[in-house]
Design a protein around this motif. Structure first.
Motif, PDB file in Angstrom:
ATOM      1  N   GLY A 145      50.179  32.120  12.354  1.00  8.10           N
ATOM      2  CA  GLY A 145      49.346  32.222  11.167  1.00  8.10           C
ATOM      3  C   GLY A 145      47.882  32.398  11.512  1.00  8.10           C
ATOM      4  N   LEU A 146      47.099  32.540  10.483  1.00 10.00           N
ATOM      5  CA  LEU A 146      45.674  32.839  10.613  1.00 10.00           C
ATOM      6  C   LEU A 146      44.933  31.801  11.448  1.00 10.00           C
ATOM      7  CD1 LEU A 146      43.256  34.612   9.836  1.00 10.00           C
ATOM      8  CD2 LEU A 146      43.077  33.296   7.727  1.00 10.00           C
ATOM      9  N   GLU A 147      45.128  30.543  11.176  1.00 13.51           N
ATOM     10  CA  GLU A 147      44.402  29.501  11.915  1.00 13.51           C
ATOM     11  C   GLU A 147      44.812  29.455  13.383  1.00 13.51           C
ATOM     12  OE1 GLU A 147      41.686  27.959  10.906  1.00 13.51           O
ATOM     13  OE2 GLU A 147      41.962  29.186   9.113  1.00 13.51           O
ATOM     14  N   ALA A 148      46.081  29.669  13.650  1.00 14.95           N
ATOM     15  CA  ALA A 148      46.549  29.704  15.046  1.00 14.95           C
ATOM     16  C   ALA A 148      45.911  30.864  15.786  1.00 14.95           C
ATOM     17  CB  ALA A 148      48.073  29.813  15.086  1.00 14.95           C
ATOM     18  N   GLU A 149      45.792  32.005  15.126  1.00 16.34           N
ATOM     19  CA  GLU A 149      45.158  33.166  15.759  1.00 16.34           C
ATOM     20  C   GLU A 149      43.670  32.908  15.989  1.00 16.34           C
ATOM     21  OE1 GLU A 149      46.227  37.040  14.065  1.00 16.34           O
ATOM     22  OE2 GLU A 149      48.085  36.119  13.361  1.00 16.34           O
ATOM     23  N   ARG A 150      43.021  32.252  15.067  1.00 19.61           N
ATOM     24  CA  ARG A 150      41.597  31.922  15.239  1.00 19.61           C
ATOM     25  C   ARG A 150      41.378  30.999  16.444  1.00 19.61           C
ATOM     26  NH1 ARG A 150      40.357  31.330   9.063  1.00 19.61           N
ATOM     27  NH2 ARG A 150      39.354  33.334   8.726  1.00 19.61           N
ATOM     28  N   ARG A 151      42.350  30.136  16.714  1.00 20.78           N
ATOM     29  CA  ARG A 151      42.245  29.216  17.846  1.00 20.78           C
ATOM     30  C   ARG A 151      42.652  29.869  19.171  1.00 20.78           C
ATOM     31  NH1 ARG A 151      44.768  25.916  14.049  1.00 20.78           N
ATOM     32  NH2 ARG A 151      46.763  26.168  15.119  1.00 20.78           N
ATOM     33  N   SER A 152      43.261  31.028  19.097  1.00 21.70           N
ATOM     34  CA  SER A 152      43.735  31.708  20.297  1.00 21.70           C
ATOM     35  C   SER A 152      42.614  32.523  20.943  1.00 21.70           C
ATOM     36  CB  SER A 152      44.897  32.643  19.947  1.00 21.70           C
ATOM     37  OG  SER A 152      45.166  33.515  21.015  1.00 21.70           O
ATOM     38  N   ASP A 153      42.240  32.143  22.164  1.00 18.68           N
ATOM     39  CA  ASP A 153      41.208  32.894  22.881  1.00 18.68           C
ATOM     40  C   ASP A 153      41.614  34.349  23.064  1.00 18.68           C
ATOM     41  OD1 ASP A 153      39.636  30.626  23.063  1.00 18.68           O
ATOM     42  OD2 ASP A 153      40.305  30.130  25.089  1.00 18.68           O
ATOM     43  N   LYS A 154      42.897  34.601  23.343  1.00 20.86           N
ATOM     44  CA  LYS A 154      43.381  35.975  23.558  1.00 20.86           C
ATOM     45  C   LYS A 154      43.237  36.807  22.294  1.00 20.86           C
ATOM     46  CE  LYS A 154      44.776  36.250  27.815  1.00 20.86           C
ATOM     47  NZ  LYS A 154      43.998  36.991  28.776  1.00 20.86           N
ATOM     48  N   CYS A 155      43.586  36.252  21.160  1.00 18.31           N
ATOM     49  CA  CYS A 155      43.470  36.994  19.903  1.00 18.31           C
ATOM     50  C   CYS A 155      42.015  37.340  19.600  1.00 18.31           C
ATOM     51  CB  CYS A 155      44.078  36.194  18.750  1.00 18.31           C
ATOM     52  SG  CYS A 155      45.881  36.090  18.784  1.00 18.31           S
ATOM     53  N   VAL A 156      41.153  36.349  19.729  1.00 16.99           N
ATOM     54  CA  VAL A 156      39.729  36.559  19.455  1.00 16.99           C
ATOM     55  C   VAL A 156      39.141  37.562  20.443  1.00 16.99           C
ATOM     56  CG1 VAL A 156      37.479  35.407  19.428  1.00 16.99           C
ATOM     57  CG2 VAL A 156      39.467  34.310  18.352  1.00 16.99           C
ATOM     58  N   GLU A 157      39.500  37.439  21.701  1.00 12.74           N
ATOM     59  CA  GLU A 157      39.003  38.358  22.737  1.00 12.74           C
ATOM     60  C   GLU A 157      39.491  39.783  22.489  1.00 12.74           C
ATOM     61  OE1 GLU A 157      38.828  38.580  27.611  1.00 12.74           O
ATOM     62  OE2 GLU A 157      40.124  37.096  26.667  1.00 12.74           O
ATOM     63  N   ALA A 158      40.736  39.949  22.076  1.00  6.32           N
ATOM     64  CA  ALA A 158      41.281  41.283  21.805  1.00  6.32           C
ATOM     65  C   ALA A 158      40.517  41.956  20.666  1.00  6.32           C
ATOM     66  CB  ALA A 158      42.763  41.191  21.468  1.00  6.32           C
ATOM     67  N   ILE A 159      40.256  41.220  19.621  1.00  5.08           N
ATOM     68  CA  ILE A 159      39.513  41.776  18.484  1.00  5.08           C
ATOM     69  C   ILE A 159      38.099  42.143  18.906  1.00  5.08           C
ATOM     70  CG2 ILE A 159      38.513  41.213  16.231  1.00  5.08           C
ATOM     71  CD1 ILE A 159      41.136  39.533  15.770  1.00  5.08           C
ATOM     72  N   SER A 160      37.443  41.285  19.654  1.00  2.00           N
ATOM     73  CA  SER A 160      36.076  41.570  20.122  1.00  2.00           C
ATOM     74  C   SER A 160      36.041  42.816  20.986  1.00  2.00           C
ATOM     75  CB  SER A 160      35.522  40.388  20.910  1.00  2.00           C
ATOM     76  OG  SER A 160      35.365  39.280  20.077  1.00  2.00           O
ATOM     77  N   PHE A 161      37.012  42.950  21.896  1.00  2.00           N
ATOM     78  CA  PHE A 161      37.058  44.126  22.754  1.00  2.00           C
ATOM     79  C   PHE A 161      37.270  45.390  21.925  1.00  2.00           C
ATOM     80  CE2 PHE A 161      39.161  47.339  25.316  1.00  2.00           C
ATOM     81  CZ  PHE A 161      38.282  47.440  26.382  1.00  2.00           C
ATOM     82  N   GLN A 162      38.208  45.348  21.000  1.00  2.00           N
ATOM     83  CA  GLN A 162      38.480  46.530  20.181  1.00  2.00           C
ATOM     84  C   GLN A 162      37.262  46.934  19.353  1.00  2.00           C
ATOM     85  OE1 GLN A 162      42.091  46.190  17.898  1.00  2.00           O
ATOM     86  NE2 GLN A 162      43.351  45.827  19.715  1.00  2.00           N
ATOM     87  N   LYS A 163      36.607  45.966  18.754  1.00  2.00           N
ATOM     88  CA  LYS A 163      35.404  46.270  17.973  1.00  2.00           C
ATOM     89  C   LYS A 163      34.330  46.904  18.852  1.00  2.00           C
ATOM     90  CE  LYS A 163      35.608  42.766  14.340  1.00  2.00           C
ATOM     91  NZ  LYS A 163      34.944  41.553  13.808  1.00  2.00           N
ATOM     92  N   ALA A 164      34.139  46.366  20.042  1.00  2.00           N
ATOM     93  CA  ALA A 164      33.125  46.906  20.958  1.00  2.00           C
ATOM     94  C   ALA A 164      33.444  48.344  21.339  1.00  2.00           C
ATOM     95  CB  ALA A 164      33.023  46.027  22.209  1.00  2.00           C
ATOM     96  N   ARG A 165      34.704  48.643  21.598  1.00  2.00           N
ATOM     97  CA  ARG A 165      35.086  50.021  21.954  1.00  2.00           C
ATOM     98  C   ARG A 165      34.813  50.965  20.797  1.00  2.00           C
ATOM     99  NH1 ARG A 165      34.189  51.881  25.698  1.00  2.00           N
ATOM    100  NH2 ARG A 165      35.789  53.447  25.705  1.00  2.00           N
ATOM    101  N   ILE A 166      35.131  50.546  19.588  1.00  2.00           N
ATOM    102  CA  ILE A 166      34.881  51.394  18.408  1.00  2.00           C
ATOM    103  C   ILE A 166      33.386  51.629  18.236  1.00  2.00           C
ATOM    104  CG2 ILE A 166      35.024  51.508  15.891  1.00  2.00           C
ATOM    105  CD1 ILE A 166      37.704  49.892  16.207  1.00  2.00           C
ATOM    106  N   ILE A 167      32.619  50.564  18.332  1.00  2.00           N
ATOM    107  CA  ILE A 167      31.173  50.670  18.151  1.00  2.00           C
ATOM    108  C   ILE A 167      30.559  51.599  19.196  1.00  2.00           C
ATOM    109  CG2 ILE A 167      29.008  49.345  18.319  1.00  2.00           C
ATOM    110  CD1 ILE A 167      30.609  47.059  16.882  1.00  2.00           C
ATOM    111  N   ASP A 168      31.107  51.610  20.410  1.00  2.00           N
ATOM    112  CA  ASP A 168      30.621  52.533  21.439  1.00  2.00           C
ATOM    113  C   ASP A 168      30.695  53.988  21.000  1.00  2.00           C
ATOM    114  OD1 ASP A 168      30.100  50.449  23.197  1.00  2.00           O
ATOM    115  OD2 ASP A 168      31.937  50.748  24.380  1.00  2.00           O
ATOM    116  N   PHE A 169      31.628  54.310  20.118  1.00  2.00           N
ATOM    117  CA  PHE A 169      31.853  55.699  19.723  1.00  2.00           C
ATOM    118  C   PHE A 169      31.307  56.027  18.330  1.00  2.00           C
ATOM    119  CE2 PHE A 169      34.791  55.202  23.192  1.00  2.00           C
ATOM    120  CZ  PHE A 169      34.775  56.441  23.812  1.00  2.00           C
ATOM    121  N   LEU A 170      30.881  55.026  17.576  1.00  7.01           N
ATOM    122  CA  LEU A 170      30.328  55.294  16.236  1.00  7.01           C
ATOM    123  C   LEU A 170      28.880  55.723  16.313  1.00  7.01           C
ATOM    124  CD1 LEU A 170      31.899  52.440  14.090  1.00  7.01           C
ATOM    125  CD2 LEU A 170      32.421  54.873  13.982  1.00  7.01           C
TER     126      LEU A 170
END
Length: 158
Positions: free
Chosen positions: A133-158
């Motif tokens: 669930g949402l709270e478990a994902e928020r507590r997951s370092d891997k989930c948070v790190e994956a989202i941060s990495f993906q956002k950074a890659r997108i921003i590099d190209f925008l």
């Protein structure tokens, strides 16, 4: 996936403004990063399929094309290989690869959005805790790190 959808929804429409060959570059870089984070995949037909497909993906990015092209034989064998993908996260990575290869008009923003989701799901599944669930994902370092990495890659190209 709850957190990913919440965090990435605002990027969904913006992906279409990125040229198709750059969308493929984003997809391949995110798949590379995801695979590195997943760690060693057991040797066998699944790891060979992924490695071979990723080699083709790097060649496609290096050539500046708009989609991944893999042989008809590889496309036809996808289901058989996926049936053997019992290791956590591997089916999602294989789905991301297939999405990149099954894009007749080039990698659209919508297809890229799906690829990014598959990559997130691969890591979430690979490192899934007993809680979901949402709270478990928020507590997951891997989930948070994956989202941060993906956002950074997108921003590099925008």
């Amino acid at each position: 996936m709850y957190l990913w959808k919440q965090e990435m929804q605002s990027y969904r429409d913006r992906l279409q403004s990125i040229p198709p060959f750059e969308r493929l570059a984003i997809a391949v870089s995110v798949m590379d990063w995801t695979l590195a984070e997943m760690g060693q995949i057991q040797p066998g037909v699944v790891s060979e399929y992924i490695a071979s497909s990723m080699q083709k993906a790097h060649e496609a990015v290096g050539s500046g094309v708009e989609k991944l092209t893999i042989s008809d034989e590889m496309l036809d064998s996808w289901n058989d290989v996926d049936d053997q993908a019992e290791e956590a996260g591997t089916t999602h990575i294989m789905s991301a690869i297939l999405a990149c290869a099954d894009a007749p008009g080039g990698l659209s923003g919508e297809v890229l959005y799906g690829v990014l989701c598959f990559c997130y799901e691969a890591l979430r599944e690979r490192f899934e805790e007993s809680d979901v669930g949402l709270e478990a994902e928020r507590r997951s370092d891997k989930c948070v790190e994956a989202i941060s990495f993906q956002k950074a890659r997108i921003i590099d190209f925008l």
